[in-house]
Scaffold this active site. Structure first.
Site, PDB file in Angstrom:
ATOM      1  N   ARG A  51     -30.562   1.299  41.410  1.00  0.00           N
ATOM      2  CA  ARG A  51     -29.423   1.790  40.624  1.00  0.00           C
ATOM      3  C   ARG A  51     -28.692   0.609  39.990  1.00  0.00           C
ATOM      4  O   ARG A  51     -28.171   0.695  38.889  1.00  0.00           O
ATOM      5  CB  ARG A  51     -28.464   2.622  41.506  1.00  0.00           C
ATOM      6  CG  ARG A  51     -27.210   3.014  40.754  1.00  0.00           C
ATOM      7  CD  ARG A  51     -26.315   4.074  41.399  1.00  0.00           C
ATOM      8  NE  ARG A  51     -26.423   4.230  42.820  1.00  0.00           N
ATOM      9  CZ  ARG A  51     -25.922   3.374  43.725  1.00  0.00           C
ATOM     10  NH1 ARG A  51     -25.255   2.302  43.339  1.00  0.00           N
ATOM     11  NH2 ARG A  51     -26.069   3.594  45.010  1.00  0.00           N
ATOM     12  N   TYR A 103     -20.214  15.796  17.600  1.00  0.00           N
ATOM     13  CA  TYR A 103     -21.309  16.419  18.345  1.00  0.00           C
ATOM     14  C   TYR A 103     -20.701  17.422  19.347  1.00  0.00           C
ATOM     15  O   TYR A 103     -19.736  17.093  20.051  1.00  0.00           O
ATOM     16  CB  TYR A 103     -22.098  15.333  19.077  1.00  0.00           C
ATOM     17  CG  TYR A 103     -23.166  15.871  19.989  1.00  0.00           C
ATOM     18  CD1 TYR A 103     -24.308  16.460  19.465  1.00  0.00           C
ATOM     19  CD2 TYR A 103     -23.023  15.818  21.367  1.00  0.00           C
ATOM     20  CE1 TYR A 103     -25.288  16.971  20.300  1.00  0.00           C
ATOM     21  CE2 TYR A 103     -23.995  16.318  22.208  1.00  0.00           C
ATOM     22  CZ  TYR A 103     -25.125  16.891  21.666  1.00  0.00           C
ATOM     23  OH  TYR A 103     -26.085  17.399  22.487  1.00  0.00           O
ATOM     24  N   ASP A 174     -20.164   6.339  17.733  1.00  0.00           N
ATOM     25  CA  ASP A 174     -21.433   6.975  18.085  1.00  0.00           C
ATOM     26  C   ASP A 174     -22.368   6.773  16.892  1.00  0.00           C
ATOM     27  O   ASP A 174     -22.186   7.376  15.838  1.00  0.00           O
ATOM     28  CB  ASP A 174     -21.183   8.468  18.358  1.00  0.00           C
ATOM     29  CG  ASP A 174     -22.454   9.226  18.727  1.00  0.00           C
ATOM     30  OD1 ASP A 174     -23.552   8.786  18.336  1.00  0.00           O
ATOM     31  OD2 ASP A 174     -22.344  10.277  19.394  1.00  0.00           O
ATOM     32  N   LYS A 199     -32.535  10.599  20.617  1.00  0.00           N
ATOM     33  CA  LYS A 199     -32.767  10.939  19.214  1.00  0.00           C
ATOM     34  C   LYS A 199     -33.626   9.857  18.556  1.00  0.00           C
ATOM     35  O   LYS A 199     -34.746   9.636  18.985  1.00  0.00           O
ATOM     36  CB  LYS A 199     -31.421  11.149  18.521  1.00  0.00           C
ATOM     37  CG  LYS A 199     -30.428  12.004  19.335  1.00  0.00           C
ATOM     38  CD  LYS A 199     -30.853  13.440  19.506  1.00  0.00           C
ATOM     39  CE  LYS A 199     -30.018  14.198  20.533  1.00  0.00           C
ATOM     40  NZ  LYS A 199     -28.567  14.114  20.387  1.00  0.00           N
TER      41      LYS A 199
HETATM   42  C1  PLP Z   1     -27.422  14.393  21.116  1.00  0.00           C
HETATM   43  C2  PLP Z   1     -26.184  13.662  20.762  1.00  0.00           C
HETATM   44  C3  PLP Z   1     -25.311  13.230  21.763  1.00  0.00           C
HETATM   45  C4  PLP Z   1     -25.532  13.526  23.238  1.00  0.00           C
HETATM   46  O1  PLP Z   1     -26.633  12.882  23.721  1.00  0.00           O
HETATM   47  P1  PLP Z   1     -27.567  13.433  24.931  1.00  0.00           P
HETATM   48  O2  PLP Z   1     -28.617  12.399  25.022  1.00  0.00           O
HETATM   49  O3  PLP Z   1     -28.053  14.781  24.519  1.00  0.00           O
HETATM   50  O4  PLP Z   1     -26.687  13.509  26.133  1.00  0.00           O
HETATM   51  C5  PLP Z   1     -24.192  12.515  21.365  1.00  0.00           C
HETATM   52  N1  PLP Z   1     -23.941  12.259  20.054  1.00  0.00           N
HETATM   53  C6  PLP Z   1     -24.758  12.672  19.078  1.00  0.00           C
HETATM   54  C7  PLP Z   1     -24.428  12.357  17.659  1.00  0.00           C
HETATM   55  C8  PLP Z   1     -25.900  13.388  19.388  1.00  0.00           C
HETATM   56  O5  PLP Z   1     -26.707  13.812  18.405  1.00  0.00           O
END
Ligand code: PLP
Length: 387
Positions: A51, A103, A174, A199
């Site tokens: 961890r 999101y 983000d 993504k």
């Molecule tokens: C999918 C997404 C998230 C969340 O991420 P996870 O890996 O699904 O927890 C946060 N911000 C954006 C812009 C996203 O597309």
């Protein structure tokens, strides 16, 4: 901020990775272990428990940090785990200002988890408002997505960073949609970048992961402590798969963008498309800022079909090359209806205010041939008309 010595398409292949010292293995091995042998109590190799430290995870952290011009990368088990850990750095009574086009899962985390724990959130249209009006003194953290999801609105990161700096707030961006190939927020003055590596970074729709990047030593120390103390870490296989995915990030992003341009050109001429969101044209409200702060416009497009919800549902269910699914950023093209899917957790009234119409369709362009993607959208338009 850290200076990058290599071009990004070199860094995606090599950054943070050296041949493994024992065997010379070119790829960092998957260190699938929970613990490490110690020759003597409290005397260890630098690795004591997985961890706390894992060499596969560390290779991923170094690689993405280099791409984002960051000193430090801290990886997590999902994008939301990364976001949640950032919120854990706030003091009791922490005040957060967030962009209003967020999101859906981030919105839910803010309003259904952390606002019950003495953190207050206010939403503001950071893509339109003067940062001085949107971000009051006393704010601890500003949370920004740009381009936004699903409306592809663009915020001026440097202007917001300047306001944050003036009042002692931290700016987190983000950067999931743009990726470091098209936008590097730390170079524009942000303190922190967060990705859902689920993504584009991984890019193959087979891993859920997240990562935070920063050059701020205090934030880095705090996030590194929480990564271990709260424990939302990714497993070594997921870290390894993501590292492998990142190697093709530069060529994938170029192709995602080429496909987005081709599909946008087709949609722009379609009589049943009421609105189109992609910051490519000079007429788009985000175009000027995007051209200044981004190296490309990306592979996400959204548009409003001139249709009721039933027709929109038929349309997204009728495609054959595009898969109807949440998520984005993979090699395969996906489409979805935000009002019914990714943004269903945003209250209907707020969706209307934001412009997330029932007929809004979001596309994540994959790496297929653009002619096949356009033909698929055309046949789904036709099929959905019939009812
Ligand atoms: C999918 C997404 C998230 C969340 O991420 P996870 O890996 O699904 O927890 C946060 N911000 C954006 C812009 C996203 O597309």
């Amino acid at each position: 901020m850290k200076e990058r010595s290599e071009h990004l398409d070199t860094a995606v292949v090599h950054a943070g990775q050296a041949p493994e010292p024992t065997t010379g293995a070119v790829m960092p091995p998957v260190f699938q272990t929970s613990t490490y042998a110690q020759p003597w109590p409290a005397k260890h190799t630098g690795y004591e428990y997985a961890r706390t430290q894992n060499p596969t995870r560390e290779a991923l952290e170094r690689c993405v940090a280099a791409l984002e011009s960051a000193e430090h990368g801290i990886a997590f088990g999902s994008g939301l785990a990364a976001t949640s850990t950032v919120l854990q750095t706030l003091p009791a009574g922490g005040r957060v200002v967030a962009g209003d086009d967020l999101y859906g899962g981030t919105f839910r985390l803010f309003h259904q988890v952390y606002s019950k724990r003495d953190v207050s959130f206010s939403l503001a249209d950071l893509t339109r408002m003067d940062p001085a009006d949107a971000i009051p003194e006393g704010t601890h953290l500003v949370w920004l997505e740009s381009p936004t999801n699903p409306l592809l609105k663009v915020a001026d990161i440097a202007a917001i960073a300047a306001r944050c700096q003036a009042i002692g707030a931290k700016l987190a961006v983000d950067n999931t949609f743009a990726t470091p190939i098209f936008q590097r927020p730390l170079e524009l003055g942000a303190d922190l970048v967060v990705h859902s590596s689920t993504k584009y970074l991984n890019g193959h729709s087979d891993v859920v992961g997240g990562i935070a990047l920063t050059s701020d030593p205090e934030l880095a120390t705090s996030l590194r402590f929480l990564q271990n103390a709260a424990g939302a870490v990714p497993g070594p296989w997921d870290a390894w798969l993501t590292l492998r995915g990142v190697k093709t990030l530069a060529i994938r992003m170029a192709k995602h963008q080429d496909n987005a341009r081709a599909v946008v050109a087709w949609l722009a001429d379609h009589p049943e498309v009421k609105r189109l969101h992609y910051p490519l044209w000079e007429s788009d409200p985000g175009h000027a800022v995007a051209s200044r702060q981004m190296d490309g416009f990306g592979g996400m497009v959204s548009f409003v079909l001139d249709a009721d919800l039933a027709r929109a549902e038929r349309f997204v269910s009728a495609t054959k090359v595009f898969t109807l699914a949440e998520s984005l950023g993979g090699v395969e093209s996906l489409l979805e209806l935000p009002a019914a899917m990714t943004h269903a957790s945003v209250p209907a009234e707020q969706r209307r205010q934001l412009g997330i119409d029932d007929g809004l369709v979001r596309l994540s362009l994959g790496i297929e041939h653009p002619d096949d993607l356009i033909a698929d959208l055309a046949q789904a338009m036709e099929a959905s008309r019939a009812g």
